[in-house]
Design a protein around this motif. Structure first.
Motif, PDB file in Angstrom:
ATOM      1  N   ALA A 191       0.830  -1.217   0.000  1.00 43.96           N
ATOM      2  CA  ALA A 191       0.000   0.000   0.000  1.00 43.96           C
ATOM      3  C   ALA A 191       0.860   1.260   0.000  1.00 43.96           C
ATOM      4  O   ALA A 191       0.579   2.213  -0.727  1.00 43.96           O
ATOM      5  CB  ALA A 191      -0.938  -0.023   1.199  1.00 43.96           C
ATOM      6  N   ARG A 192       1.938   1.246   0.768  1.00 43.60           N
ATOM      7  CA  ARG A 192       2.764   2.459   0.911  1.00 43.60           C
ATOM      8  C   ARG A 192       3.482   2.831  -0.388  1.00 43.60           C
ATOM      9  O   ARG A 192       3.920   3.968  -0.551  1.00 43.60           O
ATOM     10  CB  ARG A 192       3.796   2.267   2.036  1.00 43.60           C
ATOM     11  CG  ARG A 192       4.837   1.208   1.749  1.00 43.60           C
ATOM     12  CD  ARG A 192       5.916   1.100   2.824  1.00 43.60           C
ATOM     13  NE  ARG A 192       6.932   0.143   2.438  1.00 43.60           N
ATOM     14  CZ  ARG A 192       6.869  -1.169   2.716  1.00 43.60           C
ATOM     15  NH1 ARG A 192       5.835  -1.654   3.381  1.00 43.60           N
ATOM     16  NH2 ARG A 192       7.837  -1.979   2.330  1.00 43.60           N
ATOM     17  N   ASP A 193       3.627   1.867  -1.316  1.00 41.28           N
ATOM     18  CA  ASP A 193       4.382   2.118  -2.553  1.00 41.28           C
ATOM     19  C   ASP A 193       3.493   2.222  -3.788  1.00 41.28           C
ATOM     20  O   ASP A 193       3.994   2.460  -4.897  1.00 41.28           O
ATOM     21  CB  ASP A 193       5.409   1.007  -2.793  1.00 41.28           C
ATOM     22  CG  ASP A 193       6.505   0.982  -1.744  1.00 41.28           C
ATOM     23  OD1 ASP A 193       6.712   2.027  -1.090  1.00 41.28           O
ATOM     24  OD2 ASP A 193       7.138  -0.080  -1.568  1.00 41.28           O
ATOM     25  N   LYS A 194       2.197   2.035  -3.631  1.00 44.85           N
ATOM     26  CA  LYS A 194       1.333   1.977  -4.813  1.00 44.85           C
ATOM     27  C   LYS A 194       1.311   3.285  -5.597  1.00 44.85           C
ATOM     28  O   LYS A 194       1.128   3.277  -6.807  1.00 44.85           O
ATOM     29  CB  LYS A 194      -0.082   1.551  -4.422  1.00 44.85           C
ATOM     30  CG  LYS A 194      -0.173   0.054  -4.143  1.00 44.85           C
ATOM     31  CD  LYS A 194      -1.601  -0.423  -4.094  1.00 44.85           C
ATOM     32  CE  LYS A 194      -1.697  -1.916  -3.816  1.00 44.85           C
ATOM     33  NZ  LYS A 194      -1.224  -2.747  -4.947  1.00 44.85           N
ATOM     34  N   SER A 198       3.856   5.440  -5.765  1.00 47.45           N
ATOM     35  CA  SER A 198       5.235   5.905  -5.973  1.00 47.45           C
ATOM     36  C   SER A 198       5.449   6.250  -7.444  1.00 47.45           C
ATOM     37  O   SER A 198       4.640   5.912  -8.312  1.00 47.45           O
ATOM     38  CB  SER A 198       6.220   4.818  -5.534  1.00 47.45           C
ATOM     39  OG  SER A 198       5.997   3.630  -6.279  1.00 47.45           O
ATOM     40  N   GLU A 208      -1.887  -8.024   2.417  1.00 49.07           N
ATOM     41  CA  GLU A 208      -2.745  -6.837   2.388  1.00 49.07           C
ATOM     42  C   GLU A 208      -3.943  -7.131   1.497  1.00 49.07           C
ATOM     43  O   GLU A 208      -3.854  -7.971   0.598  1.00 49.07           O
ATOM     44  CB  GLU A 208      -1.975  -5.623   1.826  1.00 49.07           C
ATOM     45  CG  GLU A 208      -0.835  -5.157   2.707  1.00 49.07           C
ATOM     46  CD  GLU A 208      -0.083  -3.942   2.139  1.00 49.07           C
ATOM     47  OE1 GLU A 208       0.760  -3.400   2.857  1.00 49.07           O
ATOM     48  OE2 GLU A 208      -0.353  -3.553   0.978  1.00 49.07           O
ATOM     49  N   ASN A 218      -5.730  -1.419  -2.967  1.00 50.01           N
ATOM     50  CA  ASN A 218      -6.113  -2.099  -1.730  1.00 50.01           C
ATOM     51  C   ASN A 218      -7.600  -1.995  -1.416  1.00 50.01           C
ATOM     52  O   ASN A 218      -8.132  -2.810  -0.673  1.00 50.01           O
ATOM     53  CB  ASN A 218      -5.320  -1.541  -0.539  1.00 50.01           C
ATOM     54  CG  ASN A 218      -3.827  -1.776  -0.689  1.00 50.01           C
ATOM     55  OD1 ASN A 218      -3.088  -0.878  -1.085  1.00 50.01           O
ATOM     56  ND2 ASN A 218      -3.370  -2.989  -0.407  1.00 50.01           N
TER      57      ASN A 218
END
Length: 283
Positions: free
Chosen positions: A128-131, A133, A255, A266
């Motif tokens: 999720a944190r890199d989607k 980027s 996730e 997500n």
């Protein structure tokens, strides 16, 4: 090494024929009703044909968001271009690891009108944190991919991961992937230690191989995928014709996955936003 550390075949499946892009014929092995995904892997397509009509239409402009595509060319030439000004040519033995991130529109078109086209495309999820980027490429010509002979009758190309302290060129901290192309002479055995806690599979694209140890060994035929589990050490032995297989592993993300076509997010809301952003030209 105790046999209870031996990786075993949890299940084996065959791919299903499909077509994608402008009608390119493929075998889809992950991303089917029998194996929808194997976290963090979302899709595996094998393409292989001598018939130009099976691939000539290529993959015209299409969008991606939220995951990575890994293209490994065995035979043939494919040119890619995207709407961020990136362009490159994939030649036999080369690898492209593309992080779509927040989004791009690209095309993959054959740069040949006859002859053999063969290879794989793998989709790897992003956390999720890199989607969202920035998109990026890791592209490597065949000479940049280490080739080892770790034992008599064994050849390994290390695309990602490490064999005998030699590491492949691809780096992705989120999933810490392993991607090996292994060639075994007839009857040859070899063992490889998979990273602890990774999900892993093997796919045989030439010959046949038995995976696992002793009574737990399992024969995997041409164009079969084996989902691996149970231990870290993968024992493999080629059949009478020899074998060639890819062994792929990655750290699961665990996730929620919301996916539709070329977008993998997500939540359903993020998925709807991806469609809006694409339609409004924000890729």
């Amino acid at each position: 090494m105790s046999s209870n550390d031996s990786a075993r075949v949890l299940r084996s499946i065959r791919g299903m024929p499909t077509s994608d892009g402008a009608g390119v014929r493929l075998t889809r092995v992950i991303g089917t009703p029998s194996l929808p995904e194997l976290d963090p892997f979302l899709m595996l397509d094998e393409f292989g044909t001598e018939r130009a009509e099976d691939y000539i239409a290529g993959f015209p402009d299409h969008p991606h968001r939220g995951f990575e595509t890994v293209t490994y060319m065995l035979d043939g030439r494919m040119r890619h271009k995207d709407n961020h000004g990136n362009e490159g040519l994939l030649t036999p033995g080369s690898v492209q690891w593309m992080t779509a991130g927040r989004g791009l529109v690209h095309s993959e078109m054959p740069e040949q009108e006859s002859g053999r086209m063969r290879g794989f495309q793998l989709w790897v999820n992003l956390p999720a944190r890199d989607k969202m980027s920035a998109p990026r490429y890791q592209e490597f010509a065949p000479e940049r991919i280490p080739q080892l002979a770790p034992a008599e009758g064994v050849g390994v190309k290390v695309i990602a991961g490490t064999v005998d302290s030699v590491s492949g060129p691809i780096q992705q901290p989120a999933t810490d992937p392993v991607y090996l192309d292994i060639e075994l002479s007839a009857g040859t055995a070899w063992s490889y230690r998979l990273p602890e806690g990774h999900n892993a599979f093997a796919y045989v694209f030439e010959g046949d191989v038995s995976l696992g140890e002793g009574e737990a060994s399992h024969a995997i035929e041409l164009q079969q995928l084996a989902v691996l589990g149970g231990g870290s050490t993968l024992h493999m032995r080629a059949g009478a014709e020899g074998a060639r297989l890819i062994v792929v592993a990655g750290r699961p993300l665990r996730e929620p996955v919301a996916r539709h076509g070329p977008f993998v997010m997500n939540t359903r809301e993020e998925l709807m936003q991806a469609f809006v952003d694409y339609q409004e030209g924000r890729f």
